[in-house]
Design a protein around this motif. Structure first.
Motif: not given
Length: 235
Positions: A89-97
């Motif tokens: 699971p990656l944090p929400s601030y990582i760019p979506t692409a």
């Protein structure tokens, strides 16, 4: 019976016992050409009270005849049913692409390591462009532009991702030359992507949060000092 386990949802490490794991076997033959087989299903619930997510995995195994019953033989296939891949699971601030390319690279790892390596390459390119704000060019030139910004061993590993990812991204001139990428190799590329996300994005975010907390602490203390200063009354 217990085993060491790490939750793919919250990364919590735990010793899993009978209270958190269930499994079942379905044996069958039905005249198939492989003989007697067994479909095994296992579920594990995370003991972390803040998570409580569950996983489902399945595997197809041969059954070997022994007197008076059967024992497990070779594993023919295995599947991750929930979650469907090993993506962290990656944090929400990582760019979506970047998140999407990473998750897809993990999802397709077992089915097509070459395609997974190609997606890891594209994910890397997105990270280099976004984090280091380099001018879009071909990936080789983009990586070259950050050579002085990262550790030499990290830079070499990044260049390996580019080269292996190129196998799927660009067709070889000699169509008879087939260069395979196996699952372990593609998995190493994904591991590097995870390391770079941790070192670049997550470390930067945590540093910014600590500095913001210190800034807020200083502001709060200034307010407290001003409130404690008593006004001077002139006689």
């Amino acid at each position: 019976m217990s085993k060491s386990w790490q939750c793919p949802f919250c990364s919590h490490h735990a010793i899993i016992g009978t209270g958190n794991i269930s499994s079942g076997n379905l044996s069958f033959d039905d005249g198939n050409k492989y003989g007697k087989l067994c479909l095994r299903l296992e579920t594990i619930t995370c003991p972390n009270p803040n998570c409580r997510e569950f996983t489902i995995e399945s595997e197809l195994r041969e059954l070997k005849k022994t007197h008076p019953s059967y024992v497990f033989g070779n594993t023919l296939s295995s599947w991750k049913l929930r979650p469907q891949s090993s993506a962290k699971p990656l944090p929400s601030y990582i760019p979506t692409a970047i998140k999407e390319d990473y998750e897809e690279a993990c999802l397709i790892l077992n089915l097509s390591p070459k395609a997974s390596a190609t997606l890891a390459r594209r994910c890397l390119q997105g990270m280099v462009r976004d984090f280091w704000e380099v001018k879009p060019q071909n990936l080789a030139k983009e990586i070259e532009s950050i050579k002085d910004e990262v550790e030499p061993d990290t830079w070499e590993a990044i260049d390996v991702v580019r080269k292996i990812g190129n196998i799927g991204a660009h067709m070889e001139r000699d169509i008879d030359q087939i260069i395979e990428v196996d699952e372990n190799e593609a998995g190493l590329l994904i591991g590097l992507i995870e390391m770079l996300i941790e070192e670049w994005y997550i470390s930067r975010y945590n540093r910014q949060q600590r500095l913001e907390n210190m800034k807020q602490l200083g502001q709060d203390k200034d307010i407290q000092r001003r409130m404690k200063v008593k006004p001077v009354t002139l006689e």
